[in-house]
Design an enzyme around this catalytic site. Sequence first.
Site, mmCIF file in Angstrom:
data_model
loop_
_atom_site.group_PDB
_atom_site.id
_atom_site.type_symbol
_atom_site.label_atom_id
_atom_site.label_comp_id
_atom_site.label_asym_id
_atom_site.label_seq_id
_atom_site.Cartn_x
_atom_site.Cartn_y
_atom_site.Cartn_z
ATOM 1 N N HIS A 101 69.730 81.455 28.941
ATOM 2 C CA HIS A 101 70.779 80.661 30.288
ATOM 3 C C HIS A 101 71.609 81.729 30.897
ATOM 4 O O HIS A 101 71.824 81.492 31.794
ATOM 5 C CB HIS A 101 71.203 78.919 29.132
ATOM 6 C CG HIS A 101 72.854 78.690 30.341
ATOM 7 N ND1 HIS A 101 72.563 78.561 32.326
ATOM 8 C CD2 HIS A 101 74.167 79.337 29.482
ATOM 9 C CE1 HIS A 101 73.831 78.349 31.987
ATOM 10 N NE2 HIS A 101 74.884 78.458 30.720
ATOM 11 N N HIS A 119 79.386 84.244 28.762
ATOM 12 C CA HIS A 119 80.578 83.367 29.512
ATOM 13 C C HIS A 119 80.473 82.159 28.103
ATOM 14 O O HIS A 119 81.655 81.528 28.225
ATOM 15 C CB HIS A 119 80.506 82.961 30.523
ATOM 16 C CG HIS A 119 78.706 81.988 30.471
ATOM 17 N ND1 HIS A 119 77.522 82.667 31.037
ATOM 18 C CD2 HIS A 119 78.777 80.772 30.844
ATOM 19 C CE1 HIS A 119 77.066 81.020 30.916
ATOM 20 N NE2 HIS A 119 77.884 80.038 30.303
ATOM 21 N N ASP A 120 79.850 82.001 27.137
ATOM 22 C CA ASP A 120 79.350 80.990 26.156
ATOM 23 C C ASP A 120 79.595 81.062 25.371
ATOM 24 O O ASP A 120 79.416 80.693 23.913
ATOM 25 C CB ASP A 120 77.687 79.944 26.728
ATOM 26 C CG ASP A 120 78.225 79.220 27.748
ATOM 27 O OD1 ASP A 120 79.380 78.828 28.012
ATOM 28 O OD2 ASP A 120 76.707 78.890 28.348
ATOM 29 N N GLU A 133 83.228 80.452 23.019
ATOM 30 C CA GLU A 133 83.114 78.665 23.314
ATOM 31 C C GLU A 133 82.088 77.680 22.321
ATOM 32 O O GLU A 133 82.603 77.493 21.689
ATOM 33 C CB GLU A 133 82.532 77.639 24.727
ATOM 34 C CG GLU A 133 83.392 76.746 24.718
ATOM 35 C CD GLU A 133 83.102 75.782 25.870
ATOM 36 O OE1 GLU A 133 82.139 76.698 26.719
ATOM 37 O OE2 GLU A 133 82.869 74.509 25.858
ATOM 38 N N ASP A 134 80.785 77.881 22.835
ATOM 39 C CA ASP A 134 80.037 77.823 21.749
ATOM 40 C C ASP A 134 79.561 78.917 20.286
ATOM 41 O O ASP A 134 78.891 77.783 19.592
ATOM 42 C CB ASP A 134 78.515 77.784 22.609
ATOM 43 C CG ASP A 134 78.408 76.794 23.867
ATOM 44 O OD1 ASP A 134 79.846 75.578 23.613
ATOM 45 O OD2 ASP A 134 78.231 76.533 24.109
ATOM 46 N N ASP A 139 77.058 79.644 36.894
ATOM 47 C CA ASP A 139 76.661 78.047 35.223
ATOM 48 C C ASP A 139 76.513 77.190 36.219
ATOM 49 O O ASP A 139 75.683 77.075 35.427
ATOM 50 C CB ASP A 139 78.216 78.353 34.147
ATOM 51 C CG ASP A 139 78.032 77.933 33.405
ATOM 52 O OD1 ASP A 139 76.488 77.403 33.028
ATOM 53 O OD2 ASP A 139 79.115 77.336 33.105
HETATM 54 MN MN MN Z 1 76.917 78.038 30.587
#
Ligand code: MN
Length: 744
Positions: free
Chosen positions: A71, A96-97, A100-101, A161
């Site tokens: 992704h 980018h993730d 957060e993840d 995204d």
């Molecule tokens: Mn994303």
Amino acid sequence: MNIVDPIQPHVLHSEEKDNRLIRAAYRRLFRAIGDNQLQPEDKAQIRQAFEFAAKAHSQQRRKSGEPYITHPLEVARICYEEMGLGPTAVIAALLHDTVEDTPVELEDVNRDFGPKIAKIVDGLTKLDGLYNVESPQAENFKKVLSTLVEDVRVVLIKMADRLHNLRTIDIMPRHKQLKIAAETSYIYAPLAHRLGLYNLKSEFTDLCMKITEPDLYHELEEKLKHTQKDRNKFINDFIKPLKIELDKLHIPYKIYGRPKTISSISNKIKTKKVAFEEIYDLFAVRIILDVPLEKEKSACWLFYSIVTDVHRPIPERLKDWITTPKSNGYESLHTTVIGPGGRYVEVQIRTKRMDEIAEKGFAAHWKYKEVNSLQSVYDHWFDSIRDVLETPHNDAIEFLNDFKANLYGEEVYVYTPKGDMKVLPKGATVLDFAFSIHTDVGYHATAFKINNKLVPMGHALESGDQIQIIINKNQKPTEDWLKLVVTGKARSRIRTALKEEQRKLADQGKEILERKLKNSKLEFDDNIDVLVKVLNCKTRFDLFLAIAEEKIDVTESLRLFNIEKGKLIEKKADIGEEKDIPGKTVPIPVEQRVGILVNGEPAKQYNYTLAHCCNPLHGDEIFAYVATNSGLRIHRSNCPNAEHLMVNHGYRILKAEWSDMIEEAFNAELLIIGIDDGPGVIERLSHHISTKLGVNITSFSIQAHQGTFEGKIGLIVNSKTHLNHIIRALSQIDGISSVRRIDH
Ligand code: MN
């Protein structure tokens, strides 16, 4: 939004297959950036970002089962290849993730990639976090805008995204698809448009339509495929004589026919109320010239003159966005000419540079900013966003209403008496113009002259107008002014002034109330809340205001109460019914409550109604909405209220579908157009419907107009299939030219 699942221990994924998928995505990215436009150190850092992210996401998969890292790789590729962003954006997109993840901290990103990248990743994490809270989407939009004016790249990466998630959305459950589609058409599509990212905007809109109106989407897709051969032939016939002449100019150029998007065709069908077959301009012909900057304008006009020599132009359709570009930076010369067979064809003439700006919008501006002052085009818009952001608003919805008018749409160019040009959105009035000059000018504007003639305050501006404002210090805004303006700035300024005025009034109202309570030997603090509640006011402020405006009479109101021990006690409970969303509903008799499944269970166990705003039929795409006080309400997915419901109350949306086994009765309305040959046709119609088709008619109205008629017929039908059958049958009657379901 993240499509992420922790790795399921019981599901076996082959490591080899995973690696193959990752390698493929990695190769796609590096093939895109493979050209020698990037410095070796940039490429090294991109590789480092990939390794960092791959490690962080190594324990995660997408819902589709693919390793998660595919992704961010794809988002990074979209940023570079499709949006024309640079290495910084690519690196940030890869990361980018992560914060957060995964267990990765912002500190880690800062350490490995520096503060610039860390700041963007932080912005993305914060934007992403919004989608997990159940706050109204308008609030989200506001935050997206605040981010936008701080660093555009954050929002651009967010769009990449979103685009990748939409392209791979099939795997998501239906109700989530609907919610994402609603958010996208609410926030990202308009923003993409305003930033000049036309390709992105078109794809957003098409992908959203595919989700909300799958039947129509696929129908149009089929029809386009079907007619492609004819279209290609027509385009060739159109281009051939043109090419012969254009070649003589010895200026390098490309010419091609470009199909319109499915959503724009569907829009045309809906707004112009025509059938697919009646839309001629399913494509535009585009000519792209390769000339140096200083020759752009003259070369474009030279091509224009050849085009209009070969094909006759329609003069009113000439649009010159080269001399005056649109405020999102769009430059192009558009004209409509009459092609073979008398068909209208739009021709767009532009240079390679203009084309790149039109396709890649903001990112391309960045690239060309040294050659002209395009950057200031955005600066101006960002300033106006900041302006609206800084004005206090009651709530985010109000803010958005102020703002949204300025997102789409065209502009007008007008002048001050001194000859300074002002750009305002189309539809803006002279009052908007006054506020665009200065807030005080707006507040005190009393009269307007355009080209020396007096015009009313709500007069809409036209390009070229020169406006003179007459000011009176005693003038002040009233509620009505809100109806006379369209720009966010004017609206929010008027609201601020009205609020100030209201505050003064409310103070007076409060004084009146205090005095009356005192006369009745009642304490203000002990009794104010019960008064607010019983008199149906939202807040104390509203009550004070209503009193000052004499909408509520205090003495009269006190009669609704008994007084016990210094406290007001309501005489009888009479609390107004809670109001819900707009749109009445038609209750369905209990015996008919079969046939809808909500989250896979029969809906009859809930108290449900079919929304009257869109009258869903068996077979329509639907969803259920948990209304605050009256059970479930079933709406069509393309209901005009759906977007509002999904974005503001997404958590109340449930998946709903029709179950097959029933025969139900639904209301539907048809619009029938035909040739008026006296009373015969009406008789034939109603005879056909009630006798031949055996369908009950609930209403029938008909209007004749210059040899044609338009009839509206209300029917009771069992399902969408049933309705389609009726439509087909009626279309075949002599003298009937079109039959359509009416969407409200
Ligand atoms: Mn994303």
